[in-house]
Each structure stands twice: as structure tokens, then as C-alpha cells.
Design a protein around this motif. Structure first.
Motif, PDB file in Angstrom:
ATOM      1  N   LEU A   5       0.936  -1.298   0.237  1.00  0.00           N
ATOM      2  CA  LEU A   5      -0.139  -0.010   0.122  1.00  0.00           C
ATOM      3  C   LEU A   5       0.782   1.296  -0.095  1.00  0.00           C
ATOM      4  CD1 LEU A   5      -2.657  -0.943   2.706  1.00  0.00           C
ATOM      5  CD2 LEU A   5      -3.043  -0.974   0.188  1.00  0.00           C
ATOM      6  N   ARG A   6       0.188   2.244  -0.634  1.00  0.00           N
ATOM      7  CA  ARG A   6       0.902   3.533  -0.535  1.00  0.00           C
ATOM      8  C   ARG A   6       1.037   4.165   0.651  1.00  0.00           C
ATOM      9  NH1 ARG A   6      -3.757   4.646  -3.225  1.00  0.00           N
ATOM     10  NH2 ARG A   6      -4.984   6.512  -2.146  1.00  0.00           N
ATOM     11  N   PRO A   7       2.028   4.919   1.151  1.00  0.00           N
ATOM     12  CA  PRO A   7       2.105   5.472   2.629  1.00  0.00           C
ATOM     13  C   PRO A   7       0.507   6.310   2.901  1.00  0.00           C
ATOM     14  CG  PRO A   7       4.178   5.913   1.639  1.00  0.00           C
ATOM     15  CD  PRO A   7       3.427   5.543   0.417  1.00  0.00           C
ATOM     16  N   ARG A   8       0.348   6.195   4.041  1.00  0.00           N
ATOM     17  CA  ARG A   8      -1.095   6.924   4.586  1.00  0.00           C
ATOM     18  C   ARG A   8      -2.147   6.562   3.962  1.00  0.00           C
ATOM     19  NH1 ARG A   8      -0.046   9.412   9.243  1.00  0.00           N
ATOM     20  NH2 ARG A   8       2.064  10.088   9.218  1.00  0.00           N
ATOM     21  N   TYR A   9      -2.485   5.306   3.269  1.00  0.00           N
ATOM     22  CA  TYR A   9      -3.640   4.514   2.915  1.00  0.00           C
ATOM     23  C   TYR A   9      -4.017   3.517   3.847  1.00  0.00           C
ATOM     24  CZ  TYR A   9      -6.690   2.051  -0.173  1.00  0.00           C
ATOM     25  OH  TYR A   9      -7.745   1.635  -0.617  1.00  0.00           O
ATOM     26  N   SER A  10      -5.255   3.877   4.317  1.00  0.00           N
ATOM     27  CA  SER A  10      -5.768   3.119   5.229  1.00  0.00           C
ATOM     28  C   SER A  10      -6.555   2.025   4.834  1.00  0.00           C
ATOM     29  CB  SER A  10      -6.870   3.863   6.342  1.00  0.00           C
ATOM     30  OG  SER A  10      -6.118   5.004   6.913  1.00  0.00           O
ATOM     31  N   LEU A  11      -6.458   0.775   5.619  1.00  0.00           N
ATOM     32  CA  LEU A  11      -7.319  -0.357   5.196  1.00  0.00           C
ATOM     33  C   LEU A  11      -8.629  -0.401   5.911  1.00  0.00           C
ATOM     34  CD1 LEU A  11      -4.436  -3.257   5.208  1.00  0.00           C
ATOM     35  CD2 LEU A  11      -5.970  -2.763   3.374  1.00  0.00           C
ATOM     36  N   HIS A  12      -9.832  -0.826   5.371  1.00  0.00           N
ATOM     37  CA  HIS A  12     -10.991  -1.253   6.060  1.00  0.00           C
ATOM     38  C   HIS A  12     -10.555  -2.563   6.811  1.00  0.00           C
ATOM     39  CE1 HIS A  12     -15.111  -2.532   6.574  1.00  0.00           C
ATOM     40  NE2 HIS A  12     -15.426  -1.121   6.477  1.00  0.00           N
ATOM     41  N   LYS A  13     -11.166  -2.682   7.929  1.00  0.00           N
ATOM     42  CA  LYS A  13     -11.028  -3.787   8.851  1.00  0.00           C
ATOM     43  C   LYS A  13     -11.408  -5.021   8.058  1.00  0.00           C
ATOM     44  CE  LYS A  13     -15.499  -3.867  11.555  1.00  0.00           C
ATOM     45  NZ  LYS A  13     -15.825  -5.206  11.357  1.00  0.00           N
ATOM     46  N   ASP A  14     -12.527  -5.059   7.121  1.00  0.00           N
ATOM     47  CA  ASP A  14     -12.760  -6.174   6.382  1.00  0.00           C
ATOM     48  C   ASP A  14     -11.792  -6.843   5.330  1.00  0.00           C
ATOM     49  OD1 ASP A  14     -15.025  -6.512   7.745  1.00  0.00           O
ATOM     50  OD2 ASP A  14     -16.020  -5.290   6.233  1.00  0.00           O
ATOM     51  N   CYS A 263     -13.408   4.201  29.840  1.00  0.00           N
ATOM     52  CA  CYS A 263     -12.689   3.060  29.262  1.00  0.00           C
ATOM     53  C   CYS A 263     -13.851   2.549  28.321  1.00  0.00           C
ATOM     54  CB  CYS A 263     -12.227   2.142  30.275  1.00  0.00           C
ATOM     55  SG  CYS A 263     -11.576   0.526  29.648  1.00  0.00           S
ATOM     56  N   GLN A 264     -13.493   2.691  26.928  1.00  0.00           N
ATOM     57  CA  GLN A 264     -14.464   2.290  25.928  1.00  0.00           C
ATOM     58  C   GLN A 264     -14.505   0.723  25.633  1.00  0.00           C
ATOM     59  OE1 GLN A 264     -16.746   3.981  24.753  1.00  0.00           O
ATOM     60  NE2 GLN A 264     -16.028   6.055  24.958  1.00  0.00           N
ATOM     61  N   ARG A 265     -13.428   0.108  25.586  1.00  0.00           N
ATOM     62  CA  ARG A 265     -13.182  -1.375  25.483  1.00  0.00           C
ATOM     63  C   ARG A 265     -12.037  -1.725  25.968  1.00  0.00           C
ATOM     64  NH1 ARG A 265     -13.432   1.548  21.087  1.00  0.00           N
ATOM     65  NH2 ARG A 265     -15.617   1.021  20.748  1.00  0.00           N
ATOM     66  N   THR A 266     -11.759  -3.172  26.219  1.00  0.00           N
ATOM     67  CA  THR A 266     -10.500  -3.802  26.602  1.00  0.00           C
ATOM     68  C   THR A 266     -10.198  -4.986  25.576  1.00  0.00           C
ATOM     69  OG1 THR A 266     -11.908  -5.383  27.904  1.00  0.00           O
ATOM     70  CG2 THR A 266     -11.021  -3.370  29.070  1.00  0.00           C
ATOM     71  N   VAL A 267      -9.083  -5.247  25.373  1.00  0.00           N
ATOM     72  CA  VAL A 267      -8.437  -6.169  24.453  1.00  0.00           C
ATOM     73  C   VAL A 267      -8.031  -7.328  25.667  1.00  0.00           C
ATOM     74  CG1 VAL A 267      -6.767  -6.995  22.858  1.00  0.00           C
ATOM     75  CG2 VAL A 267      -7.787  -4.714  22.534  1.00  0.00           C
ATOM     76  N   SER A 302      -6.066   2.981  13.777  1.00  0.00           N
ATOM     77  CA  SER A 302      -7.323   2.094  13.322  1.00  0.00           C
ATOM     78  C   SER A 302      -6.971   0.760  14.091  1.00  0.00           C
ATOM     79  CB  SER A 302      -7.547   2.080  11.931  1.00  0.00           C
ATOM     80  OG  SER A 302      -8.052   3.171  11.363  1.00  0.00           O
ATOM     81  N   TYR A 303      -5.761   0.279  14.224  1.00  0.00           N
ATOM     82  CA  TYR A 303      -5.652  -0.972  14.651  1.00  0.00           C
ATOM     83  C   TYR A 303      -4.427  -1.076  15.784  1.00  0.00           C
ATOM     84  CZ  TYR A 303      -8.009  -1.994  10.264  1.00  0.00           C
ATOM     85  OH  TYR A 303      -8.795  -1.827   9.264  1.00  0.00           O
ATOM     86  N   VAL A 304      -4.821  -1.987  16.748  1.00  0.00           N
ATOM     87  CA  VAL A 304      -3.703  -2.128  17.690  1.00  0.00           C
ATOM     88  C   VAL A 304      -3.221  -3.679  17.548  1.00  0.00           C
ATOM     89  CG1 VAL A 304      -5.410  -2.393  19.472  1.00  0.00           C
ATOM     90  CG2 VAL A 304      -3.021  -1.706  20.197  1.00  0.00           C
ATOM     91  N   VAL A 305      -1.971  -4.194  17.883  1.00  0.00           N
ATOM     92  CA  VAL A 305      -1.557  -5.235  17.843  1.00  0.00           C
ATOM     93  C   VAL A 305      -0.840  -5.567  19.225  1.00  0.00           C
ATOM     94  CG1 VAL A 305       0.939  -4.565  17.058  1.00  0.00           C
ATOM     95  CG2 VAL A 305      -0.092  -7.093  16.687  1.00  0.00           C
ATOM     96  N   GLY A 306      -0.813  -7.148  19.490  1.00  0.00           N
ATOM     97  CA  GLY A 306      -0.289  -7.431  20.863  1.00  0.00           C
ATOM     98  C   GLY A 306       0.360  -8.659  20.673  1.00  0.00           C
ATOM     99  N   GLY A 307       1.476  -8.994  21.598  1.00  0.00           N
ATOM    100  CA  GLY A 307       2.164 -10.195  21.477  1.00  0.00           C
ATOM    101  C   GLY A 307       2.675 -10.598  22.724  1.00  0.00           C
ATOM    102  N   GLU A 320     -11.898   0.775  17.101  1.00  0.00           N
ATOM    103  CA  GLU A 320     -13.323   1.374  17.021  1.00  0.00           C
ATOM    104  C   GLU A 320     -14.235   0.149  17.666  1.00  0.00           C
ATOM    105  OE1 GLU A 320     -14.285   4.314  16.949  1.00  0.00           O
ATOM    106  OE2 GLU A 320     -12.409   5.332  16.769  1.00  0.00           O
ATOM    107  N   THR A 321     -14.105  -0.986  17.093  1.00  0.00           N
ATOM    108  CA  THR A 321     -15.052  -1.999  17.571  1.00  0.00           C
ATOM    109  C   THR A 321     -14.747  -2.883  18.578  1.00  0.00           C
ATOM    110  OG1 THR A 321     -14.459  -3.448  15.589  1.00  0.00           O
ATOM    111  CG2 THR A 321     -16.023  -1.564  15.205  1.00  0.00           C
ATOM    112  N   GLY A 322     -13.383  -2.943  18.491  1.00  0.00           N
ATOM    113  CA  GLY A 322     -12.688  -4.164  19.587  1.00  0.00           C
ATOM    114  C   GLY A 322     -12.784  -5.446  18.601  1.00  0.00           C
TER     115      GLY A 322
END
Length: 364
Positions: A5-14, A263-267, A302-307, A320-322
Motif C-alpha cells: 500500500l502507498r503511505p498513509r492509505y488506510s485499510l478497512h477492517k474487512d 474506558c471504552q473497551r478492553t483487549v 485504526s488497529y492495535v497489535v499485541g504479542g 473502534e469496534t474491538g
């Protein structure tokens, strides 16, 4: 391979999983750093990398290791001969972070309290400050004019990158962990051993918010964020400024709305203490435990990653949706994770070796 993807292009979650599924990760092997590790790590010492950081433009990535190795990589050239080793630390490196407005200025902090400022173009250490105690945390002010270093005993040290003396020292009443600035630079978020997050003004470190009800005599009116049942180990503001993410020893990542501080949501897909959250450098401004987890926001928040140090995967959640949107399979445990600042490009430590997915190593 899917097109980058080109820089600054956002991906839809689907479309997130469909984009990343065909991509392969690239390893960046440092065979000079300790004994060779097994399990598909491709060299380097097992679990050696403790910290990862991109520069503001996404053209360099720094890694720090427990064996005192500090290295800066060109993400498009994975061979170690194209990397730069910065020598001088005498103890394990706890944190690295680039100045958010100077792409070649790097700060590194080691467990013996040595704080070093580097010009990565010349490999020169241009400044060094010594703080007391075991230094464990590091955060630049968004304008790059100062930085904070925290120690295990709760001391916070304000440092200027051009001065060899500590500007000020602030002792916190409770143990504090990896802090984060707001994007305006006038507030700092301090996670505490009590599982709360303090919001203090900067640089005077006074409480910003207070409760609007009566409190028992002798108790503070300071308002703190509550999102964890155990020690809160880290805090990080999303690049958009909409969410404050906090990680705790209760294996939870909490996302607070910065407008109402709710606190809107938790992972909750983590299997160990959440020790660090490393968001991408924002261009808007130009536990110590055997189980560690790191997470990071994408450049658009838009996204958060955890390991986690246990297991063999990295989990991606839509902020935004969890919703869980993708799993990155890894060879082993991952101690550090960091998204690039301008594109969907994920760097992580896999069995102690740096790997990046989404980088174009064939780019001319």
C-alpha cells in the motif's frame, strides 16, 4: 505477494486480513550478537531484543538488546552489513526512541542509568546523562525539546538532549512505569503500580484533573484513570489522539476515550502481563516479569497489535469496534512490537530476532 500500500492509505477492517495473509516477514539477522538461537530465528541471541523503535520518517529502525547491543537498520536492506552498530553501553538496553522531529537523533537507556543521545549518521554519542537507579522507561516530548527517563524506584528525570546535566528530578509517591506524552506536550500519562494512570502537567508534574465530589479528609482530590486490577505497566496515546491505551499485569489492554476519560473497551486476548505499548511516531507533530507483552497502534490509530512472551502469534484488534481482525503467526515468543509511522509495516522481535512484515526489500 500482495501489492504494498502507498503511505498513509488506510485499510478497512474487512480487508485487513486479506491484505496481510499472503505477505511474508523479513528477518534482520545479527549473528554477532551472542550465541545463535534456534527455532527459526535465523541467528542472534535467543530473546535478545528488548526494544524496537522507528524513526519519524520510517526510514530507520533501532533495536536494543539485553546483551548491550544497539543497532540501527535500514528496513529495506536486511543484511547486517547495511546496519549500524552504536557502541558504548555497559549494561542491558531497556528502551530506545528516536527524537520525533529529528529523524537521525536517537536516545537509548540502559539498566545502569546511562542515557545516551546518538547521531546515527555519524555513529557518534553526542550527549550522555547518568541517572540514579535502574532506568526502565523513556519518552520524548512531542516537539523533541526534552525527554523523560523513569527508574524503578519511581524517580522521573527531565533531560534536554543538548545538556549533560539532569534538568529536574521528580519522585512519584507510587511506583511508575512506561509513561507517554499527550501530543500537545503539556501533559504526561503515568501508569502506576496501583493499576491507575495519573495525568500530570508538564513540566511541573501537577495533577490536571480533580474529582468533583467530596473526599475524606487527608485524601487527594486527584482524578486518576482506573482500568486494571493489577499494576499498570505502560501507557501510550494513539497517533490520532483519540485513545489512550494502557497495559497491565492483568493481561489486559484498556482503551480510554480521551474526551470523557472513559474506558471504552478492553483487549483480553493476551496471555501475560502487558509491559509496553509502542505507538508509531506521530507526524501530526512533525513488571518486571518473565512474561512480557508489547502492543502498538497503526499510523492511523485504526488497529492495535499485541504479542506475548508466551505463545506463537501476534493478535490485531480494530480499535473502534474491538473486533479481532488478524493473527500473525510467529516462530516463537515476541517481546517487542512497533508499527511503522507512515504505512502498514509491522516490526517485531521473534525469538530475539528482528522481523518486519510489509516492507519492500526489493525496492530499488
Amino acid at each position: 505477494m500482495a501489492p504494498l500500500l502507498r503511505p498513509r492509505y488506510s485499510l478497512h477492517k474487512d480487508k485487513f486480513s486479506a491484505y496481510f495473509s499472503p505477505l511474508k516477514s523479513q528477518s534482520y539477522n545479527d549473528n554477532t550478537s551472542g550465541p545463535r538461537g534456534g527455532g527459526g530465528g535465523g541467528g542472534g541471541s535467543h530473546h535478545s531484543l528488548s526494544t524496537i523503535a522507528w524513526n519519524p520518517l520510517g526510514t530507520l529502525i533501532a533495536t536494543g538488546a539485553v546483551d548491550k547491543t544497539l543497532r540501527v537498520w535500514n528496513p529495506e536492506k536486511p543484511n547486517v552489513k547495511f546496519s549500524t552498530e552504536l557502541k558504548g553501553h555497559a549494561a542491558s538496553i531497556e528502551k530506545v526512541a528516536f527524537n520525533p522531529v529529528r529523524d537521525a537523533e536517537l536516545c537509548s537507556v540502559s539498566s545502569d542509568g546511562a542515557v545516551k543521545i546518538w547521531d546515527v549518521r555519524t555513529k557518534a554519542c553526542v550527549n550522555e546523562v547518568k541517572v540514579s537507579g535502574h532506568a526502565t522507561s523513556l519518552a520524548w516530548a512531542p516537539d523533541g525539546s526534552s525527554l523523560l527517563v523513569g527508574s524503578k524506584n519511581g524517580d522521573l528525570f527531565q533531560i534536554l538532549p543538548s545538556q549533560s546535566a539532569i534538568v529536574s528530578t521528580h519522585h512519584q509517591p507510587v511506583g511508575t512505569n512506561q509513561m507517554a506524552f499527550c501530543w500537545s506536550g503539556d501533559k504526561v500519562f503515568l501508569p502506576t503500580s496501583e493499576g491507575r494512570i495519573r495525568i500530570l502537567s508538564y513540566p511541573d508534574f501537577e495533577p490536571v484533573l480533580h474529582v468533583n465530589h467530596a473526599v475524606p479528609e487527608g485524601e487527594s482530590t486527584e482524578f486518576t484513570l482506573k482500568g486494571h486490577t493489577a499494576s499498570c505497566l505502560t501507557a501510550e496515546l494513539s497517533p490520532t489522539g483519540k485513545y489512550l491505551a494502557t497495559g497491565g499485569a492483568d493481561s489486559i489492554i484498556a482503551l480510554f476515550d480521551t474526551k470523557d476519560w472513559i474506558c471504552q473497551r478492553t483487549v483480553t486476548r493476551m496471555v501475560g502481563p502487558v509491559k509496553s505499548i509502542s505507538t508509531s511516531p506521530s507526524l501530526l507533530t512533525g513488571l518486571v516479569s518473565l512474561l512480557t507483552t508489547s502492543t502498538g497502534f497503526t499510523f492511523d490509530g485504526s488497529y492495535v497489535v499485541g504479542g506475548c512472551e508466551e505463545g506463537g502469534s501476534l493478535e490485531v484488534t480494530h480499535t473502534e469496534t474491538g473486533d479481532h481482525v488478524h493473527t500473525f503467526k510467529t516462530a516463537g515468543a515476541c517481546e517487542a512490537v512497533a508499527w511503522a509511522p507512515t504505512r502498514y509495516c509491522l516490526a517485531y522481535s521473534d525469538l530475539g530476532v528482528l522481523r518486519i512484515i510489509g516492507v519492500d526489500t526489493d525496492r530499488k
